[in-house]
Design a protein around this motif. Structure first.
Motif, mmCIF file in Angstrom:
data_model
loop_
_atom_site.group_PDB
_atom_site.id
_atom_site.type_symbol
_atom_site.label_atom_id
_atom_site.label_comp_id
_atom_site.label_asym_id
_atom_site.label_seq_id
_atom_site.Cartn_x
_atom_site.Cartn_y
_atom_site.Cartn_z
ATOM 1 N N GLU A 142 0.850 -1.168 -0.118
ATOM 2 C CA GLU A 142 -0.028 -0.160 0.044
ATOM 3 C C GLU A 142 0.938 1.185 -0.117
ATOM 4 O OE1 GLU A 142 -3.525 0.299 2.216
ATOM 5 O OE2 GLU A 142 -3.832 -1.710 2.411
ATOM 6 N N VAL A 143 0.536 2.198 -0.972
ATOM 7 C CA VAL A 143 1.283 3.407 -1.139
ATOM 8 C C VAL A 143 0.484 4.622 -0.799
ATOM 9 C CG1 VAL A 143 3.154 2.235 -2.588
ATOM 10 C CG2 VAL A 143 1.109 3.608 -3.472
ATOM 11 N N GLY A 144 -0.542 4.384 -0.601
ATOM 12 C CA GLY A 144 -1.604 5.589 -0.357
ATOM 13 C C GLY A 144 -1.960 5.857 0.920
ATOM 14 N N MET A 145 -3.010 6.821 0.929
ATOM 15 C CA MET A 145 -3.451 7.330 2.433
ATOM 16 C C MET A 145 -4.056 6.261 3.324
ATOM 17 S SD MET A 145 -2.625 9.891 3.388
ATOM 18 C CE MET A 145 -3.754 10.469 4.754
ATOM 19 N N ARG A 146 -4.651 5.173 2.776
ATOM 20 C CA ARG A 146 -5.371 4.144 3.689
ATOM 21 C C ARG A 146 -4.285 3.441 4.385
ATOM 22 N NH1 ARG A 146 -8.244 -1.113 0.637
ATOM 23 N NH2 ARG A 146 -6.112 -1.447 0.072
ATOM 24 N N GLY A 147 -3.308 2.983 3.859
ATOM 25 C CA GLY A 147 -2.255 2.441 4.813
ATOM 26 C C GLY A 147 -1.523 3.361 5.554
ATOM 27 N N ALA A 148 -1.247 4.659 5.269
ATOM 28 C CA ALA A 148 -0.758 5.594 6.097
ATOM 29 C C ALA A 148 -1.505 5.869 7.542
ATOM 30 C CB ALA A 148 -0.592 6.888 5.652
ATOM 31 N N VAL A 149 -2.988 5.984 7.245
ATOM 32 C CA VAL A 149 -4.021 5.987 8.152
ATOM 33 C C VAL A 149 -3.949 4.888 9.233
ATOM 34 C CG1 VAL A 149 -6.605 6.300 8.655
ATOM 35 C CG2 VAL A 149 -5.558 7.809 7.232
ATOM 36 N N GLY A 155 -2.652 1.368 17.609
ATOM 37 C CA GLY A 155 -2.372 1.341 19.152
ATOM 38 C C GLY A 155 -3.252 2.440 19.750
ATOM 39 N N LEU A 156 -3.976 3.043 18.934
ATOM 40 C CA LEU A 156 -4.799 4.504 19.591
ATOM 41 C C LEU A 156 -6.244 3.848 19.562
ATOM 42 C CD1 LEU A 156 -3.222 7.235 17.735
ATOM 43 C CD2 LEU A 156 -2.630 6.547 20.067
ATOM 44 N N LEU A 157 -6.651 3.134 18.703
ATOM 45 C CA LEU A 157 -8.177 2.840 18.308
ATOM 46 C C LEU A 157 -8.089 1.294 18.379
ATOM 47 C CD1 LEU A 157 -9.530 5.319 15.878
ATOM 48 C CD2 LEU A 157 -9.632 5.243 18.329
ATOM 49 N N ILE A 162 -10.072 1.329 13.485
ATOM 50 C CA ILE A 162 -9.121 1.620 12.678
ATOM 51 C C ILE A 162 -9.441 1.149 11.176
ATOM 52 C CG2 ILE A 162 -6.692 1.057 11.647
ATOM 53 C CD1 ILE A 162 -5.821 0.989 14.868
ATOM 54 N N ASP A 163 -10.002 -0.013 11.038
ATOM 55 C CA ASP A 163 -10.281 -0.505 9.736
ATOM 56 C C ASP A 163 -11.521 0.313 9.173
ATOM 57 O OD1 ASP A 163 -8.338 -2.449 9.780
ATOM 58 O OD2 ASP A 163 -9.883 -3.956 10.462
ATOM 59 N N SER A 164 -12.289 0.654 10.030
ATOM 60 C CA SER A 164 -13.619 1.527 9.376
ATOM 61 C C SER A 164 -12.882 2.870 8.934
ATOM 62 C CB SER A 164 -14.540 1.592 10.685
ATOM 63 O OG SER A 164 -15.640 2.422 10.245
ATOM 64 N N ILE A 165 -12.335 3.430 9.712
ATOM 65 C CA ILE A 165 -11.710 4.781 9.112
ATOM 66 C C ILE A 165 -10.611 4.550 7.915
ATOM 67 C CG2 ILE A 165 -10.205 6.608 9.777
ATOM 68 C CD1 ILE A 165 -11.094 6.328 12.757
ATOM 69 N N SER A 170 -9.563 5.861 -0.707
ATOM 70 C CA SER A 170 -9.429 4.825 -1.757
ATOM 71 C C SER A 170 -8.040 4.064 -1.910
ATOM 72 C CB SER A 170 -9.554 5.531 -3.048
ATOM 73 O OG SER A 170 -10.761 6.046 -3.156
ATOM 74 N N PRO A 171 -7.956 2.793 -1.874
ATOM 75 C CA PRO A 171 -6.876 2.087 -2.131
ATOM 76 C C PRO A 171 -5.853 2.446 -3.256
ATOM 77 C CG PRO A 171 -8.530 0.615 -2.985
ATOM 78 C CD PRO A 171 -9.213 1.876 -2.395
ATOM 79 N N ARG A 172 -4.402 2.679 -2.841
ATOM 80 C CA ARG A 172 -3.751 2.829 -3.960
ATOM 81 C C ARG A 172 -2.470 1.757 -3.616
ATOM 82 N NH1 ARG A 172 -0.349 7.963 -4.105
ATOM 83 N NH2 ARG A 172 0.623 6.762 -5.750
ATOM 84 N N VAL A 173 -2.410 0.684 -4.504
ATOM 85 C CA VAL A 173 -1.560 -0.510 -4.200
ATOM 86 C C VAL A 173 -0.738 -0.729 -5.381
ATOM 87 C CG1 VAL A 173 -3.007 -1.237 -2.051
ATOM 88 C CG2 VAL A 173 -3.418 -1.910 -4.874
ATOM 89 N N ILE A 174 0.316 -1.546 -4.980
ATOM 90 C CA ILE A 174 1.034 -2.134 -6.378
ATOM 91 C C ILE A 174 1.382 -3.600 -5.999
ATOM 92 C CG2 ILE A 174 3.541 -2.174 -7.339
ATOM 93 C CD1 ILE A 174 3.941 0.733 -5.969
ATOM 94 N N PRO A 175 0.758 -4.496 -6.900
ATOM 95 C CA PRO A 175 0.941 -6.089 -6.818
ATOM 96 C C PRO A 175 2.482 -6.138 -6.615
ATOM 97 C CG PRO A 175 -0.437 -5.339 -8.759
ATOM 98 C CD PRO A 175 0.269 -3.979 -8.379
ATOM 99 N N TRP A 176 2.566 -7.132 -5.742
ATOM 100 C CA TRP A 176 4.012 -7.685 -5.303
ATOM 101 C C TRP A 176 4.966 -7.888 -6.557
ATOM 102 C CZ3 TRP A 176 6.897 -6.763 -1.555
ATOM 103 C CH2 TRP A 176 8.129 -7.509 -1.246
ATOM 104 N N ASP A 177 4.264 -8.434 -7.707
ATOM 105 C CA ASP A 177 5.014 -8.877 -8.828
ATOM 106 C C ASP A 177 5.514 -7.600 -9.670
ATOM 107 O OD1 ASP A 177 4.343 -11.465 -8.386
ATOM 108 O OD2 ASP A 177 2.862 -11.646 -9.890
#
Length: 427
Positions: A142-149, A155-157, A162-165, A170-177
Motif C-alpha cells: 500500500e502506497v496511499g493514504m489508506r495504509g498511512a492512516v 495502538g490508538l483505536l 481503525i479498519d472502518s476509518i 481509496s486504496p493505492r496499491v502495487i501488486p507484489w509482482d
C-alpha cells in the motif's frame, strides 16, 4: 465472478500474541520474514519479540488459533535472527522505504503491506484454516493514504475502528509482482538483487526518470545492480549535472566499466564535466581502445561538431559490396540500432559516399555500394559550431551527419538524437 478473499495487513499482524501449546505467551509478532527467488512473497517465518530478545520461528512451526492468536507447534524451535538474513523483513526492510513500481515506472513509499492466506494443497487463496500450517503470502504493498492512516492509528483505536476509518480512503496499491526493492546496505545488496531483472527491462529513459527521483545512496544502489550496458544507457538519459553527481559517487573501476559502455561522445561530455583528477582516474581504468576514443573526443570543444560526434559508425571500402557491408554491420560492436547509414571511404579514410540502410535492404548482396550512394550527401567540418549542425539537420531532414577533418577524412558521425540532446540542454 469469484469473490476476492479478504486481505490481512502487516500493521494488524504486528503485536499479535504468540503462545505455546499450553497457552503460555512466548512473544509478540515484531516482523515477518519473506522469501525471495522461487519463494518470492511467501512468509517464511515470524520474528518474535520476547523477554529474551528477538528470535525467528519458521512458518511451518506456527498455526493460528480460534482466538486469533498464533500458536507454536510443540516441536517449534526459535532460531537466531541471523539465520534468516537472506530473507526480506517486511517491517524492517520495506515499511517507509522507497521502492520502484516497475509497472508504473515510478518511485513510491510503502505505508503498509497486504497479505493473503493460501491453501497449501491447492495453492489457491483461502479465508484461512485455523488449524493449518502458516501459509501467508504478500499480495500487494500500500502506497496511499489508506495504509498511512492505518499505521497512524495503530495502538490508538481498536482494530475494527481503525479498519472502518481506513476504508474511507481509496486504496493505492502495487501488486507484489511489480515491486522492485531498493537496498543501500552493501552487505545485503546482492541478496536483494532478486527483482532487478524487471527493472533492467524498462526503457533507459524510464530508468533515468526513476534514478532522478531517488536519494544519492539509492541511485548508487540501483546503478550497482544493473548490467553495465543498461546502466550506461540509463546514465546517458540523465540530466548532465546529475550524471556528474552519480558518477562521482562510484569508485573509479565501477565508473569506468559503465562509461566504457556509453556512446563515446556522451562519455567524453560526461568526463569533461568531472574534475580533471577524477576524469583521469576513470580513464586510467578503461580499456585502451575505449580510452583512446574518448580521449580523442575530449580534445575538441564541446559545442563543436567534433565535440558532439560519435566515433561508433560503420565504414567500408568504396569498392565494397552490399554483402560485405552487411557483414560489417554484423561485426559492429556498438549500438546497431543507431546505425542508419553506411559510409564509403578510400584507402586514406577520405569519405567518398553514403548509403542508407533502406537502399541496401532492397539491393542484391553482390551489388557494389558505390552505385547506391546518395547523389548529394552532406558533411560538416570538425570545427563547425553545434548551431550550424542543428541547421543542417533541420534544413535537409537528416538522419545522421558525417564529420570530416581538414583533409576530408571521416572523423565521426553526429546522429539525430545527439542534436536533440544538445538542443534540449540549451533550452
Amino acid at each position: 465472478m469469484q469473490e476476492r478473499q479478504p486481505m490481512i495487513t502487516l500493521t494488524s499482524l504486528i503485536g499479535t500474541p504468540v503462545t505455546d501449546a499450553q497457552g503460555q505467551l512466548r512473544g509478540r509478532v515484531a516482523d515477518l520474514a519473506v522469501g525471495t527467488g522461487d519463494e518470492a512473497g511467501r512468509v517464511m517465518g515470524l520474528v518474535l519479540k520476547a523477554r529474551g530478545g528477538r528470535a525467528l520461528v519458521p512458518a511451518t512451526d506456527v498455526r493460528q488459533t480460534p482466538s486469533g492468536a498464533l500458536e507454536l507447534r510443540p516441536e517449534a524451535s526459535p532460531r537466531p535472527l541471523a539465520d534468516f538474513e537472506n530473507y526480506i523483513l517486511l517491517r524492517g526492510d520495506l515499511l517507509d522505504r522507497q521502492i520502484i513500481d516497475v509497472h508504473g515506472r515510478k518511485v513510491v513509499r510503502v505505508n503498509d503491506v497486504d497479505l493473503q492466506w493460501f491453501d497449501p494443497a491447492t495453492q489457491a487463496p483461502s479465508a484461512g484454516n485455523l488449524t493449518a500450517t502458516w501459509d501467508l503470502r504478500v499480495r500487494e504493498v500500500e502506497v496511499g493514504m489508506r495504509g498511512a492512516v492505518r499505521r497512524l492509528l495503530q495502538g490508538l483505536l481498536p482494530r475494527p475502528g481503525i479498519d472502518s476509518i481506513a476504508s474511507r480512503f481509496s486504496p493505492r496499491v502495487i501488486p507484489w509482482d511489480f515491486v522492485d526493492m531498493i537496498e543501500v546496505d552493501p552487505a545485503r545488496r546482492v541478496k536483494l538483487k532478486i527483482e532487478h531483472e524487471r527493472l533492467a527491462q524498462l526503457h533507459p529513459s524510464d530508468i533515468a526518470d526513476i534514478l532522478e527521483e531517488l536519494a544519492p545512496a539509492e541511485r548508487e544502489a540501483i546503478l550497482m545492480t544493473l548490467d553495465e550496458e543498461v546502466a550506461a544507457e540509463a546514465l546517458e538519459e540523465v540530466e548532465p549535472k546529475l550524471q556528474v553527481s552519480m558518477v562521482e559517487s562510484l569508485d573509479s573501476e565501477t565508473a569506468a566499466a559503465i562509461v566504457e559502455e556509453m556512446d563515446p561522445s556522451a562519455a567524453a561530455d560526461l568526463l569533461a564535466e568531472l574534475p580533471e583528477e577524477r576524469s583521469e582516474a576513470i580513464l586510467e581504468e578503461m580499456h585502451p581502445e575505449e580510452r583512446q576514443e574518448v580521449e580523442e573526443l575530449l580534445e575538441f570543444r564541446e559545442d563543436s561538431a567534433a565535440g558532439r560526434m560519435t566515433t561508433e559508425y560503420v565504414a567500408v571500402p568504396v569498392t565494397a559490396s552490399v554483402g560485405e557491408a552487411i557483414q560489417a554491420l554484423r561485426e559492429f560492436e556498438g549500438d546497431v540500432e543507431t546505425i542508419t547509414e553506411v559510409y564509403l571511404v578510400d584507402a586514406d579514410e577520405v569519405l567518398k559516399g553514403v548509403v542508407s540502410l533502406a537502399r541496401m535492404v532492397l539491393a542484391q548482396p553482390d551489388t557494389r555500394l558505390d552505385v547506391l550512394t546518395e547523389i548529394h550527401f552532406h558533411t560538416c567540418p570538425a570545427d563547425a559550431h553545434e548551431n550550424e549542425v542543428a541547421e543542417l539537420f533541420d534544413r535537409y531532414n537528416l538522419r545522421a551527419l558525417p564529420v570530416i577533418d581538414s583533409k576530408g577524412r571521416l572523423a565521426g558521425v553526429i546522429e539525430a538524437d545527439h542534436v536533440i540532446a544538445f538542443l534540449r540542454a540549451d533550452r
